[in-house]
Structure formats: structure tokens, C-alpha cells
Design a protein around this motif. Structure first.
Motif, short mmCIF file in Angstrom:
data_model
loop_
_atom_site.label_atom_id
_atom_site.label_comp_id
_atom_site.label_asym_id
_atom_site.label_seq_id
_atom_site.Cartn_x
_atom_site.Cartn_y
_atom_site.Cartn_z
N ARG A 178 0.83 -1.22 0.00
CA ARG A 178 0.00 0.00 0.00
C ARG A 178 0.86 1.26 0.00
O ARG A 178 0.51 2.26 -0.63
CB ARG A 178 -0.92 0.01 1.23
CG ARG A 178 -2.01 -1.04 1.24
CD ARG A 178 -2.99 -0.80 2.39
NE ARG A 178 -3.87 -1.93 2.58
CZ ARG A 178 -3.72 -2.87 3.51
NH1 ARG A 178 -2.68 -2.78 4.36
NH2 ARG A 178 -4.56 -3.85 3.62
N GLU A 179 1.98 1.21 0.72
CA GLU A 179 2.80 2.41 0.93
C GLU A 179 3.85 2.65 -0.15
O GLU A 179 4.40 3.75 -0.24
CB GLU A 179 3.51 2.31 2.30
CG GLU A 179 2.59 2.31 3.49
CD GLU A 179 1.85 3.62 3.65
OE1 GLU A 179 2.45 4.68 3.38
OE2 GLU A 179 0.67 3.59 4.05
N ALA A 209 0.34 -10.66 -7.71
CA ALA A 209 0.02 -9.50 -8.55
C ALA A 209 -1.43 -9.09 -8.40
O ALA A 209 -1.75 -7.89 -8.34
CB ALA A 209 0.34 -9.80 -10.00
N ASN A 210 -2.32 -10.05 -8.34
CA ASN A 210 -3.74 -9.75 -8.17
C ASN A 210 -3.99 -9.02 -6.85
O ASN A 210 -4.78 -8.06 -6.79
CB ASN A 210 -4.57 -11.03 -8.23
CG ASN A 210 -4.62 -11.64 -9.61
OD1 ASN A 210 -4.48 -10.94 -10.61
ND2 ASN A 210 -4.79 -12.95 -9.67
N LEU A 215 -4.82 -3.80 -3.91
CA LEU A 215 -4.40 -2.87 -2.86
C LEU A 215 -4.05 -1.50 -3.42
O LEU A 215 -4.28 -0.47 -2.77
CB LEU A 215 -3.19 -3.44 -2.11
CG LEU A 215 -3.45 -4.68 -1.24
CD1 LEU A 215 -2.13 -5.26 -0.75
CD2 LEU A 215 -4.34 -4.33 -0.06
N LYS A 216 -3.48 -1.48 -4.63
CA LYS A 216 -3.07 -0.21 -5.25
C LYS A 216 -4.20 0.43 -6.03
O LYS A 216 -4.07 1.58 -6.48
CB LYS A 216 -1.86 -0.44 -6.18
CG LYS A 216 -0.64 -1.06 -5.51
CD LYS A 216 -0.09 -0.21 -4.38
CE LYS A 216 0.57 1.06 -4.89
NZ LYS A 216 1.15 1.84 -3.76
N GLY A 217 -5.28 -0.29 -6.25
CA GLY A 217 -6.40 0.27 -6.99
C GLY A 217 -6.10 0.45 -8.46
O GLY A 217 -6.56 1.43 -9.07
N ILE A 220 -4.98 -5.11 -13.37
CA ILE A 220 -3.91 -6.09 -13.37
C ILE A 220 -2.96 -5.90 -14.56
O ILE A 220 -1.75 -6.07 -14.44
CB ILE A 220 -4.46 -7.53 -13.33
CG1 ILE A 220 -3.34 -8.54 -13.08
CG2 ILE A 220 -5.24 -7.86 -14.60
CD1 ILE A 220 -2.65 -8.40 -11.75
N ASP A 221 -3.49 -5.51 -15.72
CA ASP A 221 -2.62 -5.27 -16.87
C ASP A 221 -1.71 -4.09 -16.62
O ASP A 221 -0.52 -4.12 -17.00
CB ASP A 221 -3.47 -5.03 -18.13
CG ASP A 221 -4.15 -6.29 -18.62
OD1 ASP A 221 -3.73 -7.40 -18.21
OD2 ASP A 221 -5.12 -6.18 -19.40
N ASN A 222 -2.24 -3.05 -15.99
CA ASN A 222 -1.42 -1.88 -15.67
C ASN A 222 -0.33 -2.23 -14.67
O ASN A 222 0.81 -1.74 -14.76
CB ASN A 222 -2.29 -0.75 -15.13
CG ASN A 222 -3.15 -0.11 -16.19
OD1 ASN A 222 -2.86 -0.20 -17.38
ND2 ASN A 222 -4.25 0.51 -15.77
#
Length: 237
Positions: A178-179, A209-210, A215-217, A220-222
């Protein structure tokens, strides 16, 4: 193509390795001279392997300095130095010797222009200080679970952290994900490592990765595009 930035590929059977590299580009780390030699041989046999040579900090009390001379002969075939580093958590009793070995590897990384793949439990600050003072261009702090307030400083020096597939059961890895800015995140399995009942292996980076994407919003491709860019910059592939 998926990416695993830290795996002990030399511990797997060739049949499993052949299976892994069909869809995963793997940075293969080593623990000592024999494993470094096998890692180099694997990279010469299979595609999509970035070979690292080194002596794990857990092993510095088991080898002599002459092993460094043997490793030196493999540098021309290596694309990374690792797994190397310092460990105050699990083997504090050998810390002085760890520093002696690590300084050699840091100098190799600087002199040969190779990235470092670093182990640093409870020694994150020590390692960053040594690496930055040596003016090393590339470094990965593997399975980062260190202080959150150190992440930005690691980024400022152009270094990276990897998030382990254990994120599925390890809350600290979720906090780190997250950080940490996307432009310094890599994923890893550290396989074949047993952690909380899980046998970590390269294909598990897909599940990791999923979780990180959620968590990063981001999509998945990005996320994989960002991981690919980070991997390419660090390991020059």
C-alpha cells in the motif's frame, strides 16, 4: 510474460524450471559458489533467466574468503549479484563477517555495473547506507518488510523493493504494498521457501500481482506493465 525478481532456481528440478520459464522471466539468485555455478549453467540452458551469483549472509561462516576468488571468475557471465546482504534477525552472531563479505559484493556491483539482489532482515538501514555510499547504480531490497519511512529514501536512490508471494498470508507485505510507489515495486516468490505452511514457487507471483493490484487500486494489466518496466530497468532485459 510474468516476472519473478528473486528465486532460488538452482534448488528446483530441471523439469520444473523448464515449466516456469515458459511464462515467467526469473531472476535466479544463488547461495554460494556451487549454486552460483549451477545458476549460470541454467541461464545458459534456458531462456528468461537473469543469473545472480553470490554468498548468502547465512552462509558466510561456512565458507572461506577463497570462495570469493572462485566467484570472481563467474562475474563475466553474471547479470546480478545476489543473494547477498546483512541479517541482524536470524544470524546476528556473524554480523561482522557478513559486513566483510557484503562490502566485497557491493564493490563488485559498482565496478562491474551489476545490480544487487539484497537480503536485509532487521538490517535495512545498514544495507542502504553501505550501498548508497558505494554509489551502486541498481539494487533490489528483496521481500521488503522494513521501516515504512525508509521506502521513499530507497526510491530516492533509484533502488527497488520486491513484494513476496507470501502477501496472501503476511499482513506486513500488504502494508508495504500500500505504501510503496508502483515505480519501485517488483514481485518475487523466493522459492522454494516454506512460509507459514506455504511452499513458495514462481507461479505464485500471479496471485501476488492480483493482491497488489487490488491494494493499489489499479488494473492487473497496468500493474504487470509497471512490473515489466521496473524489472527491465533494474536487470537491463
Amino acid at each position: 510474460m510474468l516476472y519473478d525478481a528473486h528465486t532460488h532456481l538452482h534448488e528446483f528440478l530441471d523439469s520444473r524450471i523448464a515449466e516456469f520459464v515458459r511464462e515467467i522471466t526469473i531472476t535466479a539468485v544463488s547461495d554460494d559458489y556451487p549454486s552460483s555455478k549451477r545458476t549460470i549453467d541454467l541461464a545458459n540452458t534456458y531462456e528468461n533467466i537473469v543469473p545472480c551469483i553470490g554468498i548468502h549472509p547465512w552462509n558466510v561462516d561456512k565458507v572461506g574468503l577463497d570462495e570469493l576468488k572462485q566467484l570472481d571468475k563467474l562475474i563475466s557471465e553474471a547479470r546480478c549479484i545476489g543473494e547477498v546482504g546483512l541479517d541482524r534477525r536470524f544470524v546476528p552472531q556473524t554480523f561482522s563477517r557478513q559486513v566483510e563479505f557484503f562490502r566485497v559484493f557491493v564493490n563488485w556491483a559498482r565496478d562491474y555495473g551489476l545490480p544487487l539482489n539484497i537480503h536485509a532482515p532487521d538490517a535495512w538501514v545498514d544495507v542502504l547506507e553501505i550501498v548508497r555510499r558505494a554509489d551502486v547504480d541498481g539494487a533490489l531490497f528483496h521481500w521488503y518488510t522494513g521501516p515504512l519511512n525508509l521506502i521513499q529514501e530507497i526510491r530516492d536512490y533509484g533502488y527497488y523493493i520486491s513484494i513476496n508471494a507470501a502477501i496472501k498470508v503476511q499482513e506486513k507485505s500488504r502494508v508495504v504494498a500500500r505504501e510503496t510507489p508502483l515505480d519501485m515495486i517488483l514481485l518475487e516468490s523466493d522459492g522454494p521457501y516454506e512460509y507459514r505452511g506455504i511452499t513458495l514457487e514462481p507461479p505464485m507471483v500471479k496471485e501476488a500481482a492480483n493482491i497488489v493490484a487490488q491494494l493499489k487500486g489499479v488494473g492487473i494489466d497496468n500493474l504487470w506493465e509497471s512490473i515489466a518496466n521496473n524489472f527491465s530497468r533494474l536487470f537491463r532485459v
